[in-house]
Design an enzyme around this catalytic site. Structure first.
Site, PDB file in Angstrom:
ATOM      1  N   HIS A   1       1.054  -0.938   0.191  1.00  0.00           N
ATOM      2  CA  HIS A   1       0.435  -0.383  -0.086  1.00  0.00           C
ATOM      3  C   HIS A   1       0.345   1.289   0.138  1.00  0.00           C
ATOM      4  CE1 HIS A   1       0.909   0.159   4.467  1.00  0.00           C
ATOM      5  NE2 HIS A   1       0.271   1.154   4.406  1.00  0.00           N
TER       6      HIS A   1
HETATM    7  C1  UD1 Z   1      -1.811   5.954   5.929  1.00  0.00           C
HETATM    8  C2  UD1 Z   1      -0.712   6.382   6.368  1.00  0.00           C
HETATM    9  C3  UD1 Z   1       0.382   5.294   6.181  1.00  0.00           C
HETATM   10  C4  UD1 Z   1      -0.014   3.542   6.704  1.00  0.00           C
HETATM   11  C5  UD1 Z   1      -1.380   3.772   6.235  1.00  0.00           C
HETATM   12  C6  UD1 Z   1      -2.079   2.199   6.731  1.00  0.00           C
HETATM   13  C7  UD1 Z   1      -0.151   8.444   5.828  1.00  0.00           C
HETATM   14  C8  UD1 Z   1       0.643   9.458   5.264  1.00  0.00           C
HETATM   15  N1  UD1 Z   1       0.142   7.459   5.683  1.00  0.00           N
HETATM   16  O1  UD1 Z   1      -1.089   5.430   4.298  1.00  0.00           O
HETATM   17  O2  UD1 Z   1       0.879   5.475   7.255  1.00  0.00           O
HETATM   18  O3  UD1 Z   1       0.269   2.945   6.977  1.00  0.00           O
HETATM   19  O4  UD1 Z   1      -2.289   4.180   6.519  1.00  0.00           O
HETATM   20  O5  UD1 Z   1      -3.461   1.585   5.991  1.00  0.00           O
HETATM   21  O6  UD1 Z   1      -0.545   8.599   6.869  1.00  0.00           O
HETATM   22  N2  UD1 Z   1      -8.625   5.031   0.834  1.00  0.00           N
HETATM   23  C9  UD1 Z   1     -10.179   4.406   1.048  1.00  0.00           C
HETATM   24  N3  UD1 Z   1     -10.740   3.597   2.305  1.00  0.00           N
HETATM   25  C10 UD1 Z   1     -10.105   4.509   3.051  1.00  0.00           C
HETATM   26  C11 UD1 Z   1      -9.028   4.454   4.186  1.00  0.00           C
HETATM   27  C12 UD1 Z   1      -8.155   5.214   2.336  1.00  0.00           C
HETATM   28  O7  UD1 Z   1     -10.798   3.902  -0.217  1.00  0.00           O
HETATM   29  O8  UD1 Z   1     -11.012   3.889   4.463  1.00  0.00           O
HETATM   30  C13 UD1 Z   1      -8.017   5.112  -0.064  1.00  0.00           C
HETATM   31  C14 UD1 Z   1      -8.315   6.568  -0.922  1.00  0.00           C
HETATM   32  O9  UD1 Z   1      -8.611   7.036  -2.414  1.00  0.00           O
HETATM   33  C15 UD1 Z   1      -6.880   7.565  -0.269  1.00  0.00           C
HETATM   34  C16 UD1 Z   1      -5.838   6.143  -0.103  1.00  0.00           C
HETATM   35  O10 UD1 Z   1      -6.448   5.105  -0.119  1.00  0.00           O
HETATM   36  O11 UD1 Z   1      -6.990   8.340  -1.027  1.00  0.00           O
HETATM   37  C17 UD1 Z   1      -4.705   6.712   0.549  1.00  0.00           C
HETATM   38  O12 UD1 Z   1      -5.372   6.622   1.342  1.00  0.00           O
HETATM   39  P1  UD1 Z   1      -4.343   7.558   2.906  1.00  0.00           P
HETATM   40  O13 UD1 Z   1      -5.123   7.680   3.917  1.00  0.00           O
HETATM   41  O14 UD1 Z   1      -3.814   9.027   2.227  1.00  0.00           O
HETATM   42  O15 UD1 Z   1      -3.268   6.573   3.320  1.00  0.00           O
HETATM   43  P2  UD1 Z   1      -3.088   5.102   3.013  1.00  0.00           P
HETATM   44  O16 UD1 Z   1      -2.480   4.881   1.771  1.00  0.00           O
HETATM   45  O17 UD1 Z   1      -3.850   4.685   3.944  1.00  0.00           O
END
Ligand code: UD1
Length: 348
Positions: A198
């Protein structure tokens, strides 16, 4: 204060420890992770008290996401100022909460302080460093983390408490061993691997993501890929199928399910920080699709191997089993009580 999946796992034992010690402990959820499978299921399974506030911030670019959390948390903290703000790990939610609190002169305790990857391209690395330097109490999980904080001049605020994830993991491991949970997915028959991908550095660049997926598909055993929403959306945008010969991709699972799947696997392949450590503690060999790790203790004796270059991943993953003896670099599973003691000691 929590917001993203790894933080739900960490807050569970700490909330219970504060309750045991008779302290009022309230949870604020930023909403960084909002899918039921990334959030609600953890609250239910790990018995985490419902948040007193949910900011519903959701996804977004780093600045917009972190900024929205900062504004929301400031309102919550002003409304009913707590004696301490406890933040976890290294996500954008962590940084936003630390910053919102210190600006209001609220003391901040950082659980999982002192981790460093020394990779300045990772958003998490900036979140960690900035949070550590803002916080009043640095609760370090390992001796290595204590050393990093010392080198940055932060020894005075540092306490070694052990790793709170061990508290949860050992409990859940024993529970699923005694009473297996129904799994939402059938793992591939025979020897197989559990994988997660991820991180931005593996998912954002379509060429890199294609190489990662091809490497996973080339392994000598079938791979069960627990697909984080970020992976699903980036793969879709790049036109790369996750399900293919060698890979079965399924939605993320809950925590007991994850532990049970790892226990049943012959290896883990991941870029997650938490999963590297969970594999180590469950004595399952791990291969990490990164060039560095915040958990170097897992590398000892080859329990974990860094394979960020993806070169010959097949033979790295099928390396011989390491010797069974391992140390206890992450503590004995009593870190949450040590967190409470450290906060109380500074308050007194
Ligand atoms: C975040 C943390 C990372 C952690 C990870 C665990 C930051 C910078 N990164 O990364 O350190 O290891 O969480 O999972 O804070 N999305 C969904 N549903 C959700 C959550 C996310 O669809 O419930 C999708 C969205 O398209 C979003 C993407 O995932 O744009 C990324 O989510 P984001 O919260 O930016 O960071 P993670 O990659 O989850």
């Amino acid at each position: 204060m929590v917001g993203a999946r790894p933080q739900f796992v960490k807050v569970a034992p700490v909330a219970a420890a504060f309750a045991r010690a008779g302290h009022q402990h309230e949870i604020v959820h930023t909403g960084q992770h909002y899918d039921a499978r990334m959030s609600d299921v953890f609250f239910e399974q790990l018995g985490i008290p419902a948040p007193m506030a949910h900011l519903g911030v959701g996804s977004g670019a780093h600045g917009a996401q972190t900024g929205a959390m900062l504004a929301g948390l400031e309102r919550v903290f002003l409304d009913d100022p707590p004696d301490w703000v406890v933040v976890y790990g290294d996500t954008n939610s962590t940084l936003a909460a630390a910053l919102a609190a210190v600006k209001l002169h609220l003391p901040v305790a950082h659980v999982e302080a002192g981790l460093r990857s020394f990779n300045r391209l990772m958003p998490e690395e900036h979140n960690r460093i900035l949070t550590d330097h803002a916080a009043d109490l640095l609760l370090a999980p390992t001796a290595e983390a204590v050393r990093h904080l010392g080198r940055e001049g932060l020894s005075d605020r540092t306490v070694l408490v052990g790793d709170v994830m061990v508290d949860v993991l050992l409990r859940v491991r024993d529970e699923v061993r005694a009473q297996p949970v129904p799994l939402p997915v059938t793992p591939p028959a025979g020897e197989h691997l559990v994988a997660t991908v991820h991180r931005a550095e593996n998912t954002d660049d379509p060429e890199r993501l294609a190489r990662v997926l091809d490497a996973l598909a080339s392994l000598d055993r079938p791979v069960l890929l627990l697909a984080h929403p970020r992976l699903v959306s980036r793969a879709e945008a790049a036109g790369l199928p996750l399900n293919r010969a060698g890979i079965t991709a399924v939605p993320p699972v809950g925590y007991p399910e994850l532990v049970q799947l790892v226990l049943g696997a012959s290896g883990v392949v991941t870029d997650s920080g938490g999963l590297q450590k969970e594999a180590y503690l469950l004595a399952v060999p791990c291969t990490t699709l990164r060039h560095e790790t915040e958990w170097p203790e897992t590398l000892i004796e080859g329990w974990n191997v860094l394979a960020g270059d993806l070169v010959d991943l097949r033979s790295v993953v099928s390396r011989p089993l390491p010797p069974a003896q391992r140390g206890m670099p992450y503590g004995a599973g009593d870190a949450a009580d040590a967190v409470v003691r450290a906060v109380v000691a500074v308050t007194a």
